[in-house]
Motif scaffolding. Structure first.
Motif, short mmCIF file in Angstrom:
data_model
loop_
_atom_site.label_atom_id
_atom_site.label_comp_id
_atom_site.label_asym_id
_atom_site.label_seq_id
_atom_site.Cartn_x
_atom_site.Cartn_y
_atom_site.Cartn_z
N ALA A 1 9.01 -12.24 23.38
CA ALA A 1 9.53 -10.93 22.98
C ALA A 1 9.18 -10.62 21.53
N GLY B 1 6.90 -7.56 20.18
CA GLY B 1 7.40 -6.62 19.19
C GLY B 1 6.49 -6.48 17.99
N ALA C 1 7.23 -7.66 25.02
CA ALA C 1 8.52 -7.47 24.35
C ALA C 1 9.65 -7.29 25.37
#
Length: 110
Positions: A55, A59, A28
């Motif tokens: 990313a 997440g 992330a």
């Protein structure tokens, strides 16, 4: 002969949870940082999309850490097989996105 127990009183599950959290956080934060750097040096397109995808994968993995840990604990206590296929695929996708974005940056800079 009694059946072999899967559950162990040690901290293996907790260490595995921390390893997943480190991997997710690295994807992330690294993906966001690489996206910012790529945009800052005027590299757009494929590299930025790949870094943003990394990313996003990180997440989602980070958000799923608690759920995954509870499912693993329940499976171990019930002596059922573990199923972490979706998370492994998501981590693999994030790593491949970083590799693709890095390749695009190298090609752009040469």
């Amino acid at each position: 002969m009694p059946p072999e127990r899967v559950w162990d009183e040690g901290l293996q599950s907790e260490r595995t949870r921390l390893a997943w959290a480190r991997t997710a956080a690295t994807l992330a934060v690294g993906g966001l940082g690489a996206t910012k750097i790529a945009l800052g040096v005027d590299i757009h397109g494929f590299a930025v999309v790949m870094f943003a995808l990394a990313a996003l994968c990180g997440g989602v993995l980070l958000a799923r850490t608690g759920v995954r840990f509870r499912k693993v604990q329940q499976a171990l206590h019930a002596n059922r097989p573990l199923d972490g296929q979706a998370d492994a695929v998501l981590a693999w996708l994030g790593v491949m996105a970083v590799a693709g974005g890095s390749f695009a940056v190298v090609v752009h800079l040469t």
